[in-house]
Design a protein around this motif. Structure first.
Motif, mmCIF file in Angstrom:
data_model
loop_
_atom_site.group_PDB
_atom_site.id
_atom_site.type_symbol
_atom_site.label_atom_id
_atom_site.label_comp_id
_atom_site.label_asym_id
_atom_site.label_seq_id
_atom_site.Cartn_x
_atom_site.Cartn_y
_atom_site.Cartn_z
ATOM 1 N N ALA A 50 -19.683 26.249 -60.704
ATOM 2 C CA ALA A 50 -18.989 27.002 -59.664
ATOM 3 C C ALA A 50 -18.008 28.006 -60.245
ATOM 4 N N ALA A 51 -17.168 27.539 -61.145
ATOM 5 C CA ALA A 51 -16.137 28.413 -61.695
ATOM 6 C C ALA A 51 -16.790 29.545 -62.478
ATOM 7 N N SER A 52 -17.803 29.203 -63.244
ATOM 8 C CA SER A 52 -18.482 30.192 -64.077
ATOM 9 C C SER A 52 -19.117 31.293 -63.222
ATOM 10 N N SER B 142 -24.555 26.939 -71.505
ATOM 11 C CA SER B 142 -24.442 25.667 -70.801
ATOM 12 C C SER B 142 -25.351 24.647 -71.435
ATOM 13 N N LYS B 143 -24.852 23.443 -71.490
ATOM 14 C CA LYS B 143 -25.674 22.418 -72.123
ATOM 15 C C LYS B 143 -26.644 21.794 -71.128
ATOM 16 N N GLU B 144 -26.335 21.921 -69.869
ATOM 17 C CA GLU B 144 -27.283 21.400 -68.888
ATOM 18 C C GLU B 144 -28.441 22.381 -68.789
ATOM 19 N N SER C 94 -25.838 23.411 -57.602
ATOM 20 C CA SER C 94 -24.604 23.066 -56.936
ATOM 21 C C SER C 94 -24.449 21.559 -56.904
ATOM 22 N N ARG C 95 -23.446 21.060 -57.640
ATOM 23 C CA ARG C 95 -23.218 19.614 -57.644
ATOM 24 C C ARG C 95 -22.940 19.087 -56.252
ATOM 25 N N VAL C 96 -22.203 19.896 -55.499
ATOM 26 C CA VAL C 96 -21.810 19.475 -54.163
ATOM 27 C C VAL C 96 -23.019 19.067 -53.322
ATOM 28 N N GLU D 264 -25.150 23.397 -76.501
ATOM 29 C CA GLU D 264 -23.871 22.725 -76.344
ATOM 30 C C GLU D 264 -22.839 23.394 -77.227
ATOM 31 N N VAL D 265 -21.648 23.579 -76.709
ATOM 32 C CA VAL D 265 -20.551 24.086 -77.546
ATOM 33 C C VAL D 265 -19.954 22.884 -78.273
ATOM 34 N N LEU D 266 -19.923 22.986 -79.606
ATOM 35 C CA LEU D 266 -19.424 21.847 -80.383
ATOM 36 C C LEU D 266 -17.943 21.982 -80.674
ATOM 37 N N ALA E 163 -15.198 26.868 -68.699
ATOM 38 C CA ALA E 163 -15.471 26.380 -67.331
ATOM 39 C C ALA E 163 -16.494 25.271 -67.448
ATOM 40 N N SER E 164 -16.165 24.319 -68.300
ATOM 41 C CA SER E 164 -17.154 23.301 -68.652
ATOM 42 C C SER E 164 -17.127 22.099 -67.714
ATOM 43 N N GLY E 165 -16.246 22.139 -66.717
ATOM 44 C CA GLY E 165 -16.316 21.112 -65.690
ATOM 45 C C GLY E 165 -15.921 19.732 -66.150
ATOM 46 N N LEU F 101 -23.487 9.594 -59.842
ATOM 47 C CA LEU F 101 -24.120 10.680 -59.100
ATOM 48 C C LEU F 101 -23.324 11.920 -59.475
ATOM 49 N N TRP F 102 -23.746 12.584 -60.552
ATOM 50 C CA TRP F 102 -22.928 13.688 -61.050
ATOM 51 C C TRP F 102 -23.781 14.896 -61.455
ATOM 52 N N THR F 103 -24.952 14.603 -62.006
ATOM 53 C CA THR F 103 -25.786 15.701 -62.496
ATOM 54 C C THR F 103 -27.151 15.660 -61.817
ATOM 55 N N GLY G 176 -14.533 6.952 -53.934
ATOM 56 C CA GLY G 176 -14.113 8.350 -53.837
ATOM 57 C C GLY G 176 -15.056 9.113 -52.935
ATOM 58 N N PHE G 177 -14.809 10.394 -52.883
ATOM 59 C CA PHE G 177 -15.574 11.276 -52.028
ATOM 60 C C PHE G 177 -17.063 11.204 -52.341
ATOM 61 N N VAL G 178 -17.388 11.260 -53.636
ATOM 62 C CA VAL G 178 -18.789 11.266 -54.041
ATOM 63 C C VAL G 178 -19.438 9.909 -53.764
ATOM 64 N N GLY H 108 -11.670 25.840 -63.075
ATOM 65 C CA GLY H 108 -12.499 24.785 -62.511
ATOM 66 C C GLY H 108 -11.983 23.402 -62.849
ATOM 67 N N ASP H 109 -12.882 22.448 -62.820
ATOM 68 C CA ASP H 109 -12.509 21.047 -63.031
ATOM 69 C C ASP H 109 -11.835 20.812 -64.374
ATOM 70 N N VAL H 110 -12.122 21.699 -65.294
ATOM 71 C CA VAL H 110 -11.634 21.485 -66.646
ATOM 72 C C VAL H 110 -10.175 21.907 -66.784
ATOM 73 N N LEU I 199 -12.244 20.130 -57.460
ATOM 74 C CA LEU I 199 -12.848 20.471 -56.176
ATOM 75 C C LEU I 199 -13.542 21.825 -56.264
ATOM 76 N N TRP I 200 -14.583 21.937 -55.504
ATOM 77 C CA TRP I 200 -15.404 23.148 -55.512
ATOM 78 C C TRP I 200 -14.616 24.415 -55.141
ATOM 79 N N PRO I 201 -13.922 24.426 -54.001
ATOM 80 C CA PRO I 201 -13.226 25.670 -53.643
ATOM 81 C C PRO I 201 -12.203 26.079 -54.700
HETATM 82 C C1 LIG Z 1 -21.987 14.620 -56.318
HETATM 83 C C2 LIG Z 1 -20.839 15.518 -56.209
HETATM 84 C C3 LIG Z 1 -20.394 15.918 -54.940
HETATM 85 C C4 LIG Z 1 -19.303 16.760 -54.840
HETATM 86 N N1 LIG Z 1 -18.913 17.142 -53.595
HETATM 87 C C5 LIG Z 1 -17.858 17.958 -53.474
HETATM 88 C C6 LIG Z 1 -17.431 18.393 -52.237
HETATM 89 O O1 LIG Z 1 -18.014 18.061 -51.216
HETATM 90 N N2 LIG Z 1 -16.385 19.222 -52.156
HETATM 91 C C7 LIG Z 1 -15.731 19.649 -53.258
HETATM 92 O O2 LIG Z 1 -14.780 20.401 -53.149
HETATM 93 N N3 LIG Z 1 -16.097 19.262 -54.479
HETATM 94 C C8 LIG Z 1 -17.156 18.422 -54.623
HETATM 95 N N4 LIG Z 1 -17.538 18.034 -55.853
HETATM 96 C C9 LIG Z 1 -16.815 18.548 -57.018
HETATM 97 C C10 LIG Z 1 -17.331 19.899 -57.404
HETATM 98 O O3 LIG Z 1 -18.697 19.867 -57.545
HETATM 99 C C11 LIG Z 1 -16.679 20.365 -58.670
HETATM 100 O O4 LIG Z 1 -15.294 20.450 -58.454
HETATM 101 C C12 LIG Z 1 -17.169 21.692 -59.129
HETATM 102 O O5 LIG Z 1 -18.535 21.664 -59.328
HETATM 103 C C13 LIG Z 1 -16.452 22.118 -60.391
HETATM 104 O O6 LIG Z 1 -16.975 23.288 -60.876
HETATM 105 P P1 LIG Z 1 -16.812 23.707 -62.401
HETATM 106 O O7 LIG Z 1 -17.370 25.059 -62.495
HETATM 107 O O8 LIG Z 1 -15.425 23.518 -62.782
HETATM 108 O O9 LIG Z 1 -17.673 22.668 -63.188
HETATM 109 P P2 LIG Z 1 -19.200 22.336 -63.133
HETATM 110 O O10 LIG Z 1 -19.797 22.842 -61.885
HETATM 111 O O11 LIG Z 1 -19.254 20.881 -63.366
HETATM 112 O O12 LIG Z 1 -19.822 23.130 -64.305
HETATM 113 C C14 LIG Z 1 -19.590 22.796 -65.633
HETATM 114 C C15 LIG Z 1 -20.693 23.332 -66.518
HETATM 115 O O13 LIG Z 1 -20.288 23.262 -67.868
HETATM 116 C C16 LIG Z 1 -21.359 22.811 -68.698
HETATM 117 N N5 LIG Z 1 -20.785 22.197 -69.890
HETATM 118 C C17 LIG Z 1 -19.950 21.138 -69.976
HETATM 119 N N6 LIG Z 1 -19.629 20.891 -71.267
HETATM 120 C C18 LIG Z 1 -20.279 21.824 -72.026
HETATM 121 C C19 LIG Z 1 -20.353 22.087 -73.416
HETATM 122 N N7 LIG Z 1 -19.707 21.380 -74.301
HETATM 123 N N8 LIG Z 1 -21.116 23.093 -73.847
HETATM 124 C C20 LIG Z 1 -21.796 23.855 -72.953
HETATM 125 N N9 LIG Z 1 -21.746 23.652 -71.641
HETATM 126 C C21 LIG Z 1 -20.990 22.658 -71.172
HETATM 127 C C22 LIG Z 1 -22.084 21.855 -67.757
HETATM 128 O O14 LIG Z 1 -23.417 21.738 -68.165
HETATM 129 C C23 LIG Z 1 -21.975 22.587 -66.404
HETATM 130 O O15 LIG Z 1 -22.986 23.525 -66.245
HETATM 131 C C24 LIG Z 1 -18.636 17.192 -55.999
HETATM 132 C C25 LIG Z 1 -19.094 16.807 -57.230
HETATM 133 C C26 LIG Z 1 -20.187 15.978 -57.352
HETATM 134 C C27 LIG Z 1 -20.653 15.585 -58.676
#
Ligand SMILES: Cc1cc2nc3c(=O)[nH]c(=O)nc-3n(C[C@H](O)[C@H](O)[C@H](O)COP(=O)(O)OP(=O)(O)OC[C@H]3O[C@@H](n4cnc5c(N)ncnc54)[C@H](O)[C@@H]3O)c2cc1C
Ligand code: SF4
Ligand code: SF4
Lengths: 689, 409, 169
Positions: B10-12, B32-34, B40-42, B76-78, B103-105, B124-126, B149-151, B272-274, B290-292
């Motif tokens: 999302a952040a990316s 991205s390593k995935e 969309s994880r959400v 993967e970033v090491l 923005a590695s989440g 339930l994450w990926t 939790g929410f998930v 983002g989450d990170v 959180l996503w937003p």
């Molecule tokens: C099942 C589920 C349901 C959710 N539901 C909600 C919801 O309803 N509402 C809400 O607000 N939030 C929800 N969330 C949370 C929300 O999805 C996250 O807050 C959001 O996705 C965060 O975005 P991000 O960009 O920070 O990280 P992510 O979307 O997690 O992206 C991180 C990326 O970084 C990559 N990465 C990580 N480490 C490395 C590395 N070392 N090298 C290269 N790449 C790397 C990963 O592969 C991934 O692609 C939910 C999450 C889950 C798992």
């Protein structure tokens, strides 16, 4: 396939006559939008207007004549047979019981001017004076009141006004395009005063909203007049030259002090002063309108006369932004009242309510029911009705049903098997407003509008029906025109224009200017200034003075409404009916599924304090009883500002919650004969389911 | 200029879009390593429930990144060498950057329960988790979910909708403390029971073991043990920041950033989450996961990487979902410890349980277990809470105020 | 690009817009819950507020939608939700600061105004003139005229100039 056209015409889903563009594909209307070129409605329409695309195509629309068999079921028959049998039966009844034993009833559904003229003509052509319409319950009271004072009905020039006052009328729901005109005036700076017992849609934009005790508007009008006189905010030049009875007005107004008026109307002296302040600032650009809200009281006509006197005193008469007097089109009269008045045949109601008969030539529908049932003063046996549903819309439904079923012949022309049509011996399928050429005229704007036969299902237009019936009854000479079109050309002839001209501007063909202050020119040229006995604006009616009917004053004195004059402790609440919903028009359109789903039921709208006292909440079922009968309905608790405490409102036209089961058909305004739809005394009890 | 972004979430994606708004030319590289397209994880729980088809998981322009001038590297970033502005990748060697966005989440963590790491126990994450759970869902009958939790609750709802027997175990005394207040949690628990979910709160899972018949045996402290065909665990998340170990980029559990999404290193941003950024309530560093928030932070970071100087006025936590036939939503502060006054709407408002929360006379939050109509109230309140606007009106009048407000400019 | 403009000084809350919108969307009913425009009437405030999507320049709902279901129609410039992509997560409802996104409880997806493909029925049914579909510049122009009118009225009052009309008043 694929035969598509767009036609610009006039909506006739209600009487407001907005301009529409109908999208037609393969002889079917598929969508209806507003016509942006229309001079009033300017491309905007209400939901009824567009829902016609559903309504006109409903699967239960009738396309073949129906005849009731001995079992009481309808059978389809050929039109030829139906017309033949109906004509023969009508003649038979006339021979047996007298020419006046039959009558014709024109409903709201086919408008007023042209179709009304045709049915009036038909009645007299075949020798009966008994023409009926919805106008003994709506509209004609105001017509009488305005004609008594001005000899015409002046129209409010909202768009140019400085002050707009609406009395018991709610433009957004009942005359939708006036809302645009009102807003246009407001946009240019006009103030808006709404006087109503209910805080209606239009009240939401009011600068001053005045919640008046039901039926006391006349007292408020007199209070305003007194204050205007006191402040000398009178257009003396106009009053001196063009009115009669001013001294009587001054004299009578004296007792209507703000305090006295406040007591009657529940409006504080401060608000009365405020209203007069606004009139002072605005005059002569004062545009006011009186709605049905005022008509349905025993003092209706007089209240309206008193109200409209304010306009004249303020000098608004035929001024820009004031009350524009219409200009005629010099059209020929379709009716036969001069050639064949038939007064000796005792038109129903003419003796009891001579004013409405003389001024409007309306026979009285409520008296008709009594006469059918009693046979007095003479038998009435056969009725032909077009575009009406009195089973739902006339006062005292129980009596209406009884009376209509007692007829020897009852013919209904309609698009659908309405509650009323189901009682008929014959039902004739009607052509809709998109299936006939018809004209409408607006005298204030000097505009004409024409429609056309844009759809054709082989159904008889009103004219074709009337003509054929007349021919079969031996009165064909009165209907020489081949069809609607020829008739219209004849109607237009004196104007020098043709239907083709009108078709160039379906959104309003302007015949010419309507200059302001025509009375000054007329005075100069020695013409009659106003069409009253004196040729002047009559605050004091010479016509009524000459009639000298006991209980009817020549000056519009204030009398309390029925429910205050005859309070009845057994029925402690006041019920008013007749306010409409934007989706429906009187008895019509409950069969349009999308509208019905959005509002399937009627509701008893009440003040929260009344609800509390009765232990009621939203959605509760109640039984409402008047001395006539009772009906069951559903409670809707309003905001305390939305309705006058102690009074309730219930819209008519709902089959399952038929308020007309309990409306009085025996209490009238003595001048117009209008029933008191806004003065029904009731009691309300909670019931289970 | 060479912009590099770690992560494809999302952040990316928000950062890419906003970067491109200001800078049409510079190169962007995403690592991205995935594997596969960005998704969309959400939406994972929605797919699991069967509400959404699998291919709807993928974000709309995730497969069109090159049209935005983005080079995508699956790796993967090491580690990060911030002194040289170089990333060390697993397979692709070194990658230089002028400006970097982390923005590695986050990832789901395993709680310290004996026997928790074995086949048949999932997060339930990926998308991988989803793929494996899809099989379990269609083959098995009983699931135990650890954590509320929410998930986790969304997983429970998915399982429940698909006819599985669900048991939920929560160590704390109530459900979803980050999303609901005490009363809301209670209502949610009741609602879940109505759908046949066994809800255990204040319950400690001692040990998980697999029986011979393949069933899991879950040993609970002071409670009767339970059996399950498979288990889903949702008990805490941790940021993906292992690769920062040897860098000068400051981090704790997450990476602190300022109002510009900048880390302590001048050309390194995080979002983002990170990341832990400022909140609207004046906290300096908060992580919402959180996503937003991820979208907002990404947007700011992307713009600033492109040379803008846009300041973030702080994150506001908000959550919403529909489950067990109710809408659950919240925003800002709603737990008793954080507020000094509140108002609960009555039944007539048609909102369900909806609590409006105040602190020092300002509206600071709201939480809802009720109707979807009520969610729009949260939306309208967002600017009020964000801008710390004082609303001196009885709460019952709030709707009117919020609507009238737009026209008073 | 044209937008729907809302004039609260004209709206009377007749709800013809709601009825028309509900019907064009549902094809079978005018019930309010199917309408994307909602008119609220506040008696005590003496205010009527019609509200529908403003198709913001930088729509937050579009940014936040996790399934990319919200896009901009290149022809009408409308911000639209694609039913088939919507997960029904309601994040957009939470995002919209005006309350203009609604939930369809039957399809379980979010719904909003799509400008009826460039012919918004609500406007055609607005019998008061409060809703208009117009270039935003035209709206601003009208608003300016209103302000001018206010000013000129104010000037007239303060300068105590009086209009002398034919009535000699
Ligand atoms: C099942 C589920 C349901 C959710 N539901 C909600 C919801 O309803 N509402 C809400 O607000 N939030 C929800 N969330 C949370 C929300 O999805 C996250 O807050 C959001 O996705 C965060 O975005 P991000 O960009 O920070 O990280 P992510 O979307 O997690 O992206 C991180 C990326 O970084 C990559 N990465 C990580 N480490 C490395 C590395 N070392 N090298 C290269 N790449 C790397 C990963 O592969 C991934 O692609 C939910 C999450 C889950 C798992
Ligand atoms: S108000 Fe409605 S029904 Fe009446 S004429 Fe106008 S569009 Fe037709
Ligand atoms: S409800 Fe639908 S449109 Fe709205 S944010 Fe969620 S997925 Fe997107």
């Amino acid at each position: 396939m694929g035969n598509k056209k767009k036609v610009k015409t006039t909506c006739r889903m209600c009487g407001t006559l907005c301009g529409i563009t109908a999208h037609i594909e393969d002889n079917k209307v598929v969508e209806i939008e507003g016509n942006p070129d229309h001079i009033f409605s300017k491309g905007r329409i209400c939901i009824k207007g567009s829902s016609a695309a559903t309504w006109l195509n409903l699967p239960d629309r009738i396309y073949k004549p129906l005849k009731k068999n001995i079992k009481g079921d309808f059978e389809e028959i050929e039109l030829e047979q139906a017309m033949e049998e109906i004509a023969a039966k009508l003649l038979e009844l006339q021979n047996k019981y007298g020419n006046n034993a039959i009558g014709f009833w024109k409903g709201e559904g086919i408008d007023f001017e042209q179709q009304e003229g045709l049915y009036r003509r038909l009645a007299h052509a075949v020798g009966t004076p008994n023409y009926f319409s919805n106008d003994t319950q709506c509209y004609a009271s105001r017509h009488i009141a305005f004609y008594l004072v001005y000899g015409c009905w002046p129209l409010a020039d909202y768009a140019n006004a400085n002050l707009i006052i609406n009395w018991g009328t709610n433009a957004p729901i009942s005359h939708s395009h006036w809302t645009q005109a009102i807003n246009e005036g407001r946009e240019k700076g006009a103030k808006l005063i709404i006087i109503d017992t209910r805080y209606t849609e239009i009240a939401r934009q009011a600068d001053i909203y005045v919640q008046i005790r039901p039926g006391t508007d006349g007292a408020l009008a007199w209070g305003i007049i007194r204050e205007m006189i006191k402040r000398n905010e009178i257009d003396h030049d106009f009053v001196d030259k063009f009115t009669v009875g001013y001294d009587k007005v001054v004299e009578y107004a004296k007792s209507f002090t703000p305090e006295y008026v406040a007591e009657i109307t529940a409006i504080s002296p401060a608000v009365i002063h405020q209203i007069v302040d606004e009139i002072t600032k605005a005059r002569p650009r004062l545009a006011s309108w009186v709605g049905c809200g005022i008509e349905h009281q025993i003092n209706g006509v007089n209240n309206i006369r008193a109200i409209t006197m304010i306009d004249a005193l303020a000098g608004a008469t035929d001024r820009k932004g004031g009350m524009r007097t219409p200009m005629g089109f010099n059209l020929p009269d379709l009716t036969l009242y001069e050639k064949k008045p038939l007064l000796e045949l005792d038109p129903i109601g003419a003796k009891r309510f001579p004013v409405i008969y003389e001024m409007r030539h309306e026979c009285h529908t409520l008296m008709l029911m009594d006469q059918i049932l009693s046979g007095k003063p003479y038998p009435f046996k056969g009725l032909v009705m077009s575009a009406a549903n009195p089973v739902l819309t006339n006062a005292n439904s129980g009596k209406v049903t009884k009376a209509l079923s007692a007829l020897d012949l009852f013919v209904v022309k309609d698009l659908f098997l309405t509650e009323t049509a189901r009682m008929a011996d014959y039902v004739i399928p009607a052509a809709s407003y998109l299936e006939r050429e018809e004209m409408f005229f607006n005298g204030a704007m000097r505009a004409g509008f024409i429609t056309g036969k844009y759809l054709d299902y082989g159904l008889q237009t009103e004219y074709e029906f009337v003509k054929e019936l007349a021919e079969r009854m031996g009165a064909g000479e009165y209907f020489p025109w081949k069809d609607d079109h020829e008739l219209n050309e004849w109607i237009l002839k004196p104007t020098g224009y043709t239907t083709e001209d009108l078709h160039t501007a379906p959104g309003g063909f302007i015949f010419g200017d309507n200059p302001t202050e025509k009375h000054y020119q007329k005075a100069a040229s020695g013409e009659k200034m106003f069409d009253t006995p004196t040729g002047k604006v009559e605050f004091y009616s010479m016509y009524l003075e000459a009639k000298n009917i006991p209980g009817i004053d020549a000056l519009p004195q204030y009398h309390p409404p029925y429910y205050l004059a005859q309070p009845d402790p057994e029925y402690p609440f006041l019920l008013s009916t007749g306010a409409r919903k934007q989706k429906y028009f009187h008895g019509r359109y409950r069969n349009i599924p999308q509208l019905y789903k959005a509002e399937p039921n009627g509701h008893l709208e009440m003040h929260p304090d009344d609800a509390k006292a009765l232990g009621l909440k939203n959605g509760d079922r109640v039984r409402v009883t008047s001395r006539i009968d009772s009906f069951d309905t559903i409670v809707q608790v309003m905001h305390e500002k939305e309705i006058f405490k102690g009074s309730m409102q219930h819209t008519h036209g709902f089959v399952n919650e038929n308020v007309n089961n309990i409306t009085y058909d025996d209490v009238y305004d003595p001048i117009s004969g209008f029933p008191v739809f806004k003065s029904i005394q009731v009691k309300v009890e909670k019931i289970d389911k | 200029m060479k912009a590099v972004i770690i992560g494809n979430g999302a952040a990316s994606l928000a950062a890419i879009r906003s970067f491109r708004k200001y800078d049409k030319k510079s190169s962007i590289t995403v690592i991205s390593k995935e594997g596969g397209n960005a998704y969309s994880r959400v939406l994972l729980p929605y797919v699991l429930r069967g509400k959404l088809s699998y291919e709807k998981l993928f974000l709309p322009f995730s497969d069109k990144l090159d049209s935005l001038g983005v080079t995508y590297i699956e790796d993967e970033v090491l580690s990060v060498d911030d002194a040289e502005s170089v990333l060390k990748l697993g397979k692709h060697g070194d990658l230089f950057y002028d400006t970097l966005l982390i923005a590695s989440g986050s990832k789901a963590l395993w709680p310290p329960i004996k026997g928790i790491c074995q086949p048949g126990i999932y997060h339930l994450w990926t998308i991988n988790d989803l793929n494996r759970l899809q099989i379990e869902f269609s083959e098995k009958k009983e699931v135990v979910i650890i954590g509320s939790g929410f998930v986790s609750l969304q997983a429970a709802w998915a399982a429940c909708s698909r006819g599985l027997k669900v048991t939920l175990i929560e160590i704390a005394d109530r459900l979803m403390p980050l999303v609901l207040d005490v009363r809301g949690s209670g209502l949610m628990a009741e609602q879940m029971s109505k759908f046949g979910v066994n809800v255990y709160t204040s319950t400690i899972t001692e040990e998980i073991s697999k029986r011979e018949d393949g069933k899991f045996f879950i040993l609970l402290r002071d409670k009767e043990n339970i059996l399950a065909d498979f288990i889903i665990v949702g008990a805490g998340v941790g940021a993906n920041i292992d690769f920062l170990k040897d860098s000068a980029i400051e981090f704790a559990r997450t990476i602190p950033v300022d109002n510009y999404m900048l880390t302590n290193v001048l050309n390194v941003f995080a979002a983002g989450d990170v990341a832990a950024g400022p909140s609207v309530f004046g906290d300096e560093h908060v992580t919402h996961a959180l996503w937003p928030t991820a979208v907002e932070m990404g947007k700011i970071a992307g713009a600033n990487m492109a040379g803008q100087n846009i300041r973030y006025d702080g994150s506001l936590n908000m959550n919403v979902t529909q489950m067990f036939d109710v809408t659950v939503a919240s925003m800002g502060k709603f737990n008793d410890a954080d507020i000094d006054d509140y108002y609960v709407y009555d039944a007539e408002s048609g909102k369900g349980y909806c609590k409006l929360c105040y602190k020092d006379g300002l509206i600071v939050g709201i939480c809802l277990v009720g109707t979807s109509e009520a969610v729009s109230l949260l939306g309208k309140l967002r600017p009020i809470i964000r801008n710390r606007l004082a609303v001196k009106l009885p709460p019952a009048k709030l709707d009117a105020f919020l609507n009238v407000r737009f026209f008073q400019k | 690009m044209k937008v729907i403009t809302l004039d609260t000084s004209k709206c009377v809350g007749c709800r013809n817009c709601e009825l028309a919108c509900a019907f064009i969307n549902s094809k079978e009913t005018c019930e309010r819950k199917f309408s994307m425009i909602r008119v609220n009437h506040y008696i005590e405030e003496h205010a009527v507020i019609p509200m529908t999507c403003l198709h913001c320049e930088d729509p937050w709902c579009m940014a936040v939608c996790p399934s990319g279901a919200i896009t901009r129609d290149p022809e009408t410039n409308a911000v639209i939700i694609q039913d088939e992509k919507c997960a029904g997560c309601k994040m957009c409802i939470l995002a919209c600061p005006y309350g203009n996104i609604h939930f369809d409880a039957e399809l379980m997806v979010s719904h909003k105004c799509n400008l009826c493909e460039g012919n918004p029925r609500c406007v055609g049914h607005c019998i008061s003139g409060a809703l208009n579909f117009e270039e935003i510049e035209d709206f601003n122009e009208r608003s300016r005229k209103k302000v001018d009118l206010e000013i000129s009225k104010y000037m007239k009052q303060t300068c105590k100039t009086q209009e002398v009309d034919s009535n000699g008043k």
